[in-house]
Write a protein that holds these residues in place. Sequence first.
Motif, short mmCIF file in Angstrom:
data_model
loop_
_atom_site.label_atom_id
_atom_site.label_comp_id
_atom_site.label_asym_id
_atom_site.label_seq_id
_atom_site.Cartn_x
_atom_site.Cartn_y
_atom_site.Cartn_z
N PHE A 107 11.68 6.49 -6.94
CA PHE A 107 11.37 5.76 -5.71
C PHE A 107 10.16 6.35 -5.01
N ALA A 108 9.45 5.48 -4.28
CA ALA A 108 8.28 5.92 -3.52
C ALA A 108 8.14 5.05 -2.27
N TRP A 109 7.35 5.55 -1.31
CA TRP A 109 7.18 4.88 -0.02
C TRP A 109 5.98 3.93 -0.05
N TYR A 110 6.17 2.75 0.54
CA TYR A 110 5.10 1.77 0.63
C TYR A 110 5.19 1.04 1.97
N THR A 111 4.06 0.52 2.41
CA THR A 111 4.05 -0.40 3.55
C THR A 111 3.45 -1.72 3.10
N LEU A 112 3.93 -2.79 3.69
CA LEU A 112 3.32 -4.10 3.48
C LEU A 112 2.34 -4.32 4.63
N VAL A 169 0.84 -1.19 0.00
CA VAL A 169 0.00 0.00 0.00
C VAL A 169 0.88 1.25 0.00
N PRO A 170 0.59 2.25 -0.86
CA PRO A 170 1.37 3.49 -0.84
C PRO A 170 1.19 4.23 0.49
N VAL A 171 2.25 4.87 0.94
CA VAL A 171 2.19 5.66 2.17
C VAL A 171 1.57 7.03 1.87
N GLU A 172 0.67 7.46 2.74
CA GLU A 172 0.03 8.76 2.55
C GLU A 172 1.08 9.88 2.54
N LYS A 173 0.85 10.89 1.70
CA LYS A 173 1.81 11.98 1.54
C LYS A 173 2.08 12.70 2.85
N SER A 174 1.09 12.77 3.72
CA SER A 174 1.25 13.47 4.99
C SER A 174 2.28 12.80 5.90
N ARG A 175 2.63 11.55 5.61
CA ARG A 175 3.59 10.81 6.44
C ARG A 175 4.99 10.77 5.83
N HIS A 176 5.18 11.35 4.67
CA HIS A 176 6.45 11.17 3.95
C HIS A 176 7.66 11.64 4.75
N ALA A 177 7.59 12.79 5.38
CA ALA A 177 8.74 13.29 6.16
C ALA A 177 9.04 12.35 7.32
N GLU A 178 8.00 11.86 7.95
CA GLU A 178 8.15 10.95 9.10
C GLU A 178 8.78 9.62 8.68
N VAL A 179 8.28 9.03 7.58
CA VAL A 179 8.80 7.72 7.18
C VAL A 179 10.21 7.85 6.61
#
Length: 223
Positions: free
Chosen positions: A175-180, A142-152
Motif C-alpha cells: 500500500f502507498a499514499w495518494y491524493t486525487l 498523485v503520490p504523497v511526498e514522503k515528508s507527509r507520510h506520518a501526517e497523512v
Amino acid sequence: MPSIRSIALAVSVALFSASALALPTTHNCHESDAQAVGETYEQAASLCRDLVKNTNVGTFMTVMNGEKGPQLEGYPFGSMDYYVDDCQNSGTPLLLLSHLQINMHNIKSNNKASLAVRRLPKEGERGNPMMDRRVTLIGHLVPVEKSRHAEVEACFVAGHPDAKWWLPGSGFHDFAWYTLEVESLYHIGGFGGIHHIGWIDVDTYKNAATSSAPVETRFRVQY
C-alpha cells in the motif's frame, strides 16, 4: 345567445391563461449559474465539500490499459475504496491504495482518475437513492511526498481506524499514499429542477464553507 358549451369553453381558456401567467420562471438546472429550488450554485459547492468531507467511502475509477488484454483497453473501471478528506488540503481526497489493485495497474499507464461519492444510507434506512446527493471528482492521482507520510497516516486512520492493519510498512500487501488532485467536479443534488445539477468550478468548491450539519438536512426539499 351563446350556448352553455361555448361559455364553458371561454371560462376554461381564461382560467388556463391566468394559471400560465402565474407560473414562476423556470431555470435550467444544468447551467452553472442556475438556481434550483433546493440550493444555489454556491450552496451546492458547499454541500459537495460536506459530502466529500463526511462520507469517506467512494467509487474510485480509472481507465483500463491493455495489461489485461486489448479487448478491455480504454474501458472505465471502478471499485469501492476508502478515502478521507486531506487534513492539510481540505477538498482533496486522500487514498491508501495497493499496487495489486486493477486501478493501480491502470494508473501506471494513465494517472487520470475520478472518485464518485454519494451519501451512504444509515443502518436500517430505506428510501430512494436517486433522491440523494452525489458528486464525481475528476483529476489526476498523485503520490504523497514522503515528508507527509506520518501526517497523512494520522489523518487517514482517524477516519478509518481499521486501516491501521494495512498501513505502508505493515507487511500487508503493498500500500502507498495518494491524493486525487481535483481538476473538475460534477454535482447531482437530486432530481433536476428541484436541486442543482451541473459542473462546479474547482476554486468555488475549494473555497466553499463547510458545515457540521449532516448533508441530508441542509437545503433538503421534500418530494
